[in-house]
Design a protein around this motif. Structure first.
Motif, PDB file in Angstrom:
ATOM      1  N   ILE A  59       0.768  -1.066  -0.183  1.00  0.00           N
ATOM      2  CA  ILE A  59       0.058   0.033   0.095  1.00  0.00           C
ATOM      3  C   ILE A  59       0.869   1.555  -0.039  1.00  0.00           C
ATOM      4  N   MET A  60       1.776   1.171   0.886  1.00  0.00           N
ATOM      5  CA  MET A  60       2.714   2.391   0.914  1.00  0.00           C
ATOM      6  C   MET A  60       3.463   2.755  -0.572  1.00  0.00           C
ATOM      7  N   LYS A  61       3.852   1.518  -1.303  1.00  0.00           N
ATOM      8  CA  LYS A  61       4.407   1.652  -2.504  1.00  0.00           C
ATOM      9  C   LYS A  61       3.475   2.377  -3.312  1.00  0.00           C
ATOM     10  N   GLY A  62       2.495   1.995  -3.338  1.00  0.00           N
ATOM     11  CA  GLY A  62       1.480   2.744  -4.381  1.00  0.00           C
ATOM     12  C   GLY A  62       1.268   4.106  -4.062  1.00  0.00           C
ATOM     13  N   LEU A  63       1.251   4.637  -2.691  1.00  0.00           N
ATOM     14  CA  LEU A  63       1.207   5.872  -2.221  1.00  0.00           C
ATOM     15  C   LEU A  63       2.437   6.726  -2.764  1.00  0.00           C
ATOM     16  N   ALA A  64       3.518   6.040  -2.626  1.00  0.00           N
ATOM     17  CA  ALA A  64       4.851   6.508  -2.757  1.00  0.00           C
ATOM     18  C   ALA A  64       5.032   7.093  -4.401  1.00  0.00           C
ATOM     19  N   GLU A  65       4.336   6.143  -4.976  1.00  0.00           N
ATOM     20  CA  GLU A  65       4.461   6.478  -6.408  1.00  0.00           C
ATOM     21  C   GLU A  65       3.336   7.643  -6.670  1.00  0.00           C
ATOM     22  N   LYS A  66       2.522   8.243  -5.810  1.00  0.00           N
ATOM     23  CA  LYS A  66       1.771   9.510  -5.681  1.00  0.00           C
ATOM     24  C   LYS A  66       2.748  10.690  -4.851  1.00  0.00           C
ATOM     25  N   ASN A  67       4.020  10.457  -4.645  1.00  0.00           N
ATOM     26  CA  ASN A  67       4.794  11.160  -4.163  1.00  0.00           C
ATOM     27  C   ASN A  67       4.667  11.413  -2.549  1.00  0.00           C
ATOM     28  N   VAL A  68       4.197  10.445  -1.963  1.00  0.00           N
ATOM     29  CA  VAL A  68       3.900  10.154  -0.521  1.00  0.00           C
ATOM     30  C   VAL A  68       5.444   9.895  -0.046  1.00  0.00           C
ATOM     31  N   ARG A  69       5.924  10.565   0.877  1.00  0.00           N
ATOM     32  CA  ARG A  69       7.057  10.180   1.624  1.00  0.00           C
ATOM     33  C   ARG A  69       7.150   9.384   2.666  1.00  0.00           C
ATOM     34  N   PHE A  70       7.881   8.384   2.761  1.00  0.00           N
ATOM     35  CA  PHE A  70       7.808   7.535   4.008  1.00  0.00           C
ATOM     36  C   PHE A  70       9.294   7.756   4.834  1.00  0.00           C
ATOM     37  N   VAL A  71       9.198   8.036   6.089  1.00  0.00           N
ATOM     38  CA  VAL A  71      10.476   8.141   6.699  1.00  0.00           C
ATOM     39  C   VAL A  71      10.381   7.543   8.154  1.00  0.00           C
ATOM     40  N   ALA A  72      11.472   6.851   8.434  1.00  0.00           N
ATOM     41  CA  ALA A  72      11.697   5.992   9.414  1.00  0.00           C
ATOM     42  C   ALA A  72      12.643   6.766  10.724  1.00  0.00           C
ATOM     43  N   CYS A  73      12.391   6.394  11.726  1.00  0.00           N
ATOM     44  CA  CYS A  73      13.308   7.134  12.786  1.00  0.00           C
ATOM     45  C   CYS A  73      14.396   6.190  13.299  1.00  0.00           C
ATOM     46  N   ARG A  74      15.782   6.610  13.039  1.00  0.00           N
ATOM     47  CA  ARG A  74      16.749   5.648  13.372  1.00  0.00           C
ATOM     48  C   ARG A  74      16.875   5.045  14.606  1.00  0.00           C
ATOM     49  N   ASN A  75      16.505   6.141  15.734  1.00  0.00           N
ATOM     50  CA  ASN A  75      16.646   5.836  16.988  1.00  0.00           C
ATOM     51  C   ASN A  75      15.612   4.655  17.261  1.00  0.00           C
ATOM     52  N   SER A  76      14.458   4.644  16.855  1.00  0.00           N
ATOM     53  CA  SER A  76      13.437   3.837  16.907  1.00  0.00           C
ATOM     54  C   SER A  76      13.983   2.571  16.257  1.00  0.00           C
ATOM     55  N   LEU A  77      14.524   2.319  15.112  1.00  0.00           N
ATOM     56  CA  LEU A  77      14.860   1.145  14.574  1.00  0.00           C
ATOM     57  C   LEU A  77      16.073   0.434  15.473  1.00  0.00           C
ATOM     58  N   LYS A  78      17.012   1.396  15.948  1.00  0.00           N
ATOM     59  CA  LYS A  78      17.975   0.717  16.882  1.00  0.00           C
ATOM     60  C   LYS A  78      17.295   0.258  18.393  1.00  0.00           C
ATOM     61  N   LYS A  79      16.536   0.934  18.885  1.00  0.00           N
ATOM     62  CA  LYS A  79      15.874   0.551  20.019  1.00  0.00           C
ATOM     63  C   LYS A  79      14.899  -0.663  19.822  1.00  0.00           C
ATOM     64  N   MET A  80      14.129  -0.906  18.895  1.00  0.00           N
ATOM     65  CA  MET A  80      13.447  -2.169  18.715  1.00  0.00           C
ATOM     66  C   MET A  80      14.391  -3.380  18.453  1.00  0.00           C
ATOM     67  N   CYS A  81      15.688  -3.069  17.834  1.00  0.00           N
ATOM     68  CA  CYS A  81      16.639  -4.148  17.831  1.00  0.00           C
ATOM     69  C   CYS A  81      17.109  -4.546  19.499  1.00  0.00           C
TER      70      CYS A  81
END
Lengths: 118, 118, 118
Positions: free
Chosen positions: A57-79
């Motif tokens: 679903i995100m990919k379809g929206l990204a093709e409509k120029n929606v930007r998806f961003v992730a927080c690196r601190n959160s990626l690290k904390k989840m790990c």
């Protein structure tokens, strides 16, 4: 119409479906060229960036120029918390990673983006 | 004092009591003429617009110029999902319906309204 | 860099850890002097202002100029509802009490503060 600008803040995994529905409705309502949309995921919600169903679903929206961003601190904390380790180099190319999601949220509002917490 | 402007975003039914309490306190604090309040309901929270107990409280606030708005996309989705079908022509007259609640939230912030998610 | 300004709105007790983590990460990311942070607690979240474990973390952040604010209406309601009675004179000195938290949230956004609901 002036271009609308909005940042969606998704912190909880169970809010993704609502957020993606909101964005779909928004683009349908105002037209793709009339809105600038960024989605900032922090906290446990970053796990959606490896969920194939949501990614589609995100990919379809990204093709409509929606930007998806992730927080690196959160990626690290989840790990570090042994929940899920996501290798940011393996994320889909349409997803951007920023050092601190909170900083991004604040900067975008300072640039005139509306804030929506779905 | 300059008039304060605020949009309350209510997406979950269980946040209505908090939202209506917040608005009551706000008006008590700054005075009825000093604040411009809009409440935008989307998602399952639109069901409150047929809840007689909540409607009574909303009506009292509408008399103090609080505007209550419903998202038509959400009304349709609630019906399509067999949760509740609300005929928008039968809503109390003080409730306005907009095509997409998210667009309304963004536009209001672009007009200088503060955003509050109760 | 221009100073970033942000108001964190904490209404639910279980969001405090996320909020305090967000603020810690934010200050680490942009540097203490580059961000002006206020935390506004209303609703049941005001109970954190007597939670010694959380107070310790808040105190450390207050030393980095983070302001912690409590809503007096919420303090009174928590006592009236027999949940917890907090004597505001006994709160740590770094916590400020305002008559209505919602008014504070709106005023800060009118002053250019970003809004974040952790």
């Amino acid at each position: 119409m002036e271009t609308l600008k909005v940042l969606f803040h998704v912190s909880e995994p169970d809010r993704w479906k609502v957020a993606l529905g909101n964005i779909t409705n928004l683009i349908k309502d105002v037209g793709e060229g009339n809105v600038d949309v960024e989605v900032l995921a922090n906290g446990p919600s970053v796990s959606a960036y490896v969920d194939s169903e949501l990614i589609d679903i995100m990919k379809g929206l990204a093709e409509k120029n929606v930007r998806f961003v992730a927080c690196r601190n959160s990626l690290k904390k989840m790990c570090a918390d042994d929940i899920i380790c996501i290798d940011e180099d393996k994320l889909p190319s349409f997803i951007e990673v920023v050092p601190a999601g909170i900083t991004e949220i604040i900067k975008k509002q300072a640039e005139g983006y509306a804030y929506v917490k779905p």
